[in-house]
Enzyme design. Structure first.
Site, PDB file in Angstrom:
ATOM      1  N   LYS A 116      -7.072  -7.764  -1.502  1.00  0.00           N
ATOM      2  CA  LYS A 116      -6.300  -8.926  -1.955  1.00  0.00           C
ATOM      3  C   LYS A 116      -7.192  -9.794  -2.804  1.00  0.00           C
ATOM      4  O   LYS A 116      -8.414  -9.832  -2.606  1.00  0.00           O
ATOM      5  CB  LYS A 116      -5.822  -9.740  -0.740  1.00  0.00           C
TER       6      LYS A 116
HETATM    7  N1  GLU Z   1       1.626  -8.613  -2.917  1.00  0.00           N
HETATM    8  C1  GLU Z   1       2.476  -7.639  -2.299  1.00  0.00           C
HETATM    9  C2  GLU Z   1       2.217  -7.582  -0.799  1.00  0.00           C
HETATM   10  O1  GLU Z   1       1.723  -8.511  -0.208  1.00  0.00           O
HETATM   11  C3  GLU Z   1       2.426  -6.291  -2.994  1.00  0.00           C
HETATM   12  C4  GLU Z   1       1.107  -5.593  -2.976  1.00  0.00           C
HETATM   13  C5  GLU Z   1       1.054  -4.328  -3.846  1.00  0.00           C
HETATM   14  O2  GLU Z   1       2.088  -3.873  -4.311  1.00  0.00           O
HETATM   15  O3  GLU Z   1      -0.052  -3.827  -4.012  1.00  0.00           O
HETATM   16  O4  GLU Z   1       2.556  -6.627  -0.152  1.00  0.00           O
END
Ligand code: GLU
Length: 426
Positions: A116
């Protein structure tokens, strides 16, 4: 007499997302009887990167923003997860969100680890030019650490298809050829996947449908309250309405609207897009974001942000099913209260995994250079979500644990197995 200092400390700990994640992790690890060596490896992130991002603002002034990328785990594949822009981003938050991505990818069994990113900034106050320069410099700072085989970012709070296009372009300029697979959630014309934008909301719908079957409920008798009206809540509400559910409340950052007879969701979303607010939507009462959570309903879907359901309000939550569209909307202390009150929880790492599932499809399509029709994407997404929901529900039944603990146990067990098989390189 209660000691206010102690209460404050306890409350601060309760809403720290990393503490929230760790207390669930610890509980699941203990129930799994996780090998202490594996416990020591899995409880910490693999890598944490902190960058300072100088950006020339439109005023001519140079501002330096602080950004992070946490790569929590690579045991099952490249790190995967979004990037968020917000004033209250913190390393602990990004750390928790990165770990949640590891468990989320394992729950739906896609071959990714977790990561993240975040930048402390106020994107609402920034121009497109400022956002573009900040995004490109952040990408350049991370250039050695991201890539289709290393770490694949995606959108999250306050980032979108445009942000992903800038990252893809910056990375490609450095590589000196176009590398679409470095990010997912791109515009469809630039190597994105059909259905990716709707995927988190659609995955949430598929989970709610499965919970309905289990609890022998049907959509027309099901009142749904949705907190949030962005990519998850807004699209989720539209899809639920389309499937015959009675969506009685919906909110944006300023507050919510409520109609016990059901809201006209397509009209409410049209109003939101036109006026950038749900305020003044005709035929509905105004309700605050906190009161909205306490409305009597069958399904409550918090789709906004962390720490919405805590030990302070969990006893007043009035739903049968809690479908967590957001990451970390419920604290660990609230879990126990909801459990005692018989609420069926579809935990975040399952309920909102539709997004990363279609991100996986996008990454696969980019690597093939061959793109699927939206109907194919949606059908494959449904297959994954239904199977994952049932894996978690069955795990909960056979091990006599609640669904959140079941999801963590299932995920940790998969990551631990892969880590054990690969062995520790020393
Ligand atoms: N931000 C989204 C989540 O928290 C998508 C993450 C992604 O597709 O890599 O799942």
């Amino acid at each position: 007499m209660a000691n206010p200092m102690v209460d404050d400390a306890r409350e601060i700990k309760e809403v720290n997302p990393f503490e929230s994640m760790m207390s669930r992790f610890d509980r699941a690890a203990q129930l799994l009887n996780l090998d202490p060596d594996l416990y020591n490896v899995l409880r910490v992130p693999n890598r944490e990167i902190k960058v300072y991002i100088p950006v020339r603002m439109d005023s001519g002034r140079l501002e330096v923003f602080e950004g992070y990328r946490v790569q929590h785990n690579f045991a099952r594949g490249p790190a995967k997860g979004g990037i968020r822009y917000a004033p209250d981003v913190s390393l602990d938050e990004v750390r928790a969100l990165a770990a949640w991505m590891t468990w989320k990818c394992a729950v739906v069994n896609v071959p990714f680890g977790g990561g993240k990113g975040g930048i402390i900034c106020d994107p609402i106050q920034m121009s497109q030019g400022e956002l573009e320069r900040m995004t490109r410099r952040y990408t350049a700072e991370l250039i050695d650490f991201i890539g289709p085989e290393k770490d694949v970012p995606a959108p999250d709070m306050n980032t979108n298809e445009q942000t992903m296009a800038w990252i893809m372009d910056t990375y490609s300029m450095h590589a000196r050829h176009t590398v679409t697979g470095v990010v997912t959630g791109k515009p469809v014309q630039l190597g994105g996947s059909a259905g990716r934008r709707e995927a988190t909301g659609r995955g949430l719908l598929f989970c709610i449908n499965e919970a309905m079957k289990r609890l022998k409920m049907t959509p027309p008798q099901t009142r749904v309250v949705v907190q949030g009206s962005g990519n998850v809540g807004g699209i989720g509400a539209e899809l639920l309405h389309e499937s015959g559910y009675k969506v009685v409340a919906l909110s944006d950052i300023h507050g919510g609207i409520y109609n016990p007879d059901g809201l006209d969701i397509p009209e409410a979303m049209k109003h939101l897009r036109a006026t950038r607010s749900l305020e003044d939507f005709p035929g509905a009462e105004r309700v605050s974001n906190t009161d909205l959570l306490e409305i009597e309903c069958e399904v409550l879907a918090p789709c906004a942000t962390e720490n919405q359901i805590t030990s302070q309000n969990a006893n007043r939550i009035n739903c049968k099913v809690l479908a967590e569209g957001a990451n970390g909307p419920t604290t660990a202390a609230a879990d126990e209260i909801l459990h005692d009150n018989g609420v069926f929880v579809i935990p975040d790492i399952l309920a909102n995994a539709g997004g990363v599932t279609v991100s996986y499809f996008e990454w696969v399509q980019d690597r093939m250079g061959y793109f699927w029709r939206e109907a194919v994407v949606n059908e494959r997404l449904q297959e994954v979500m239904v199977a994952s929901f049932n894996d978690v529900a069955k795990y909960a039944d056979t091990h006599g644990v609640d669904t959140r603990t079941a999801a963590y146990m299932l995920a940790i067990d998969r990551v631990a197995y892969d880590t054990r098989m690969r062995g520790i390189y020393a």
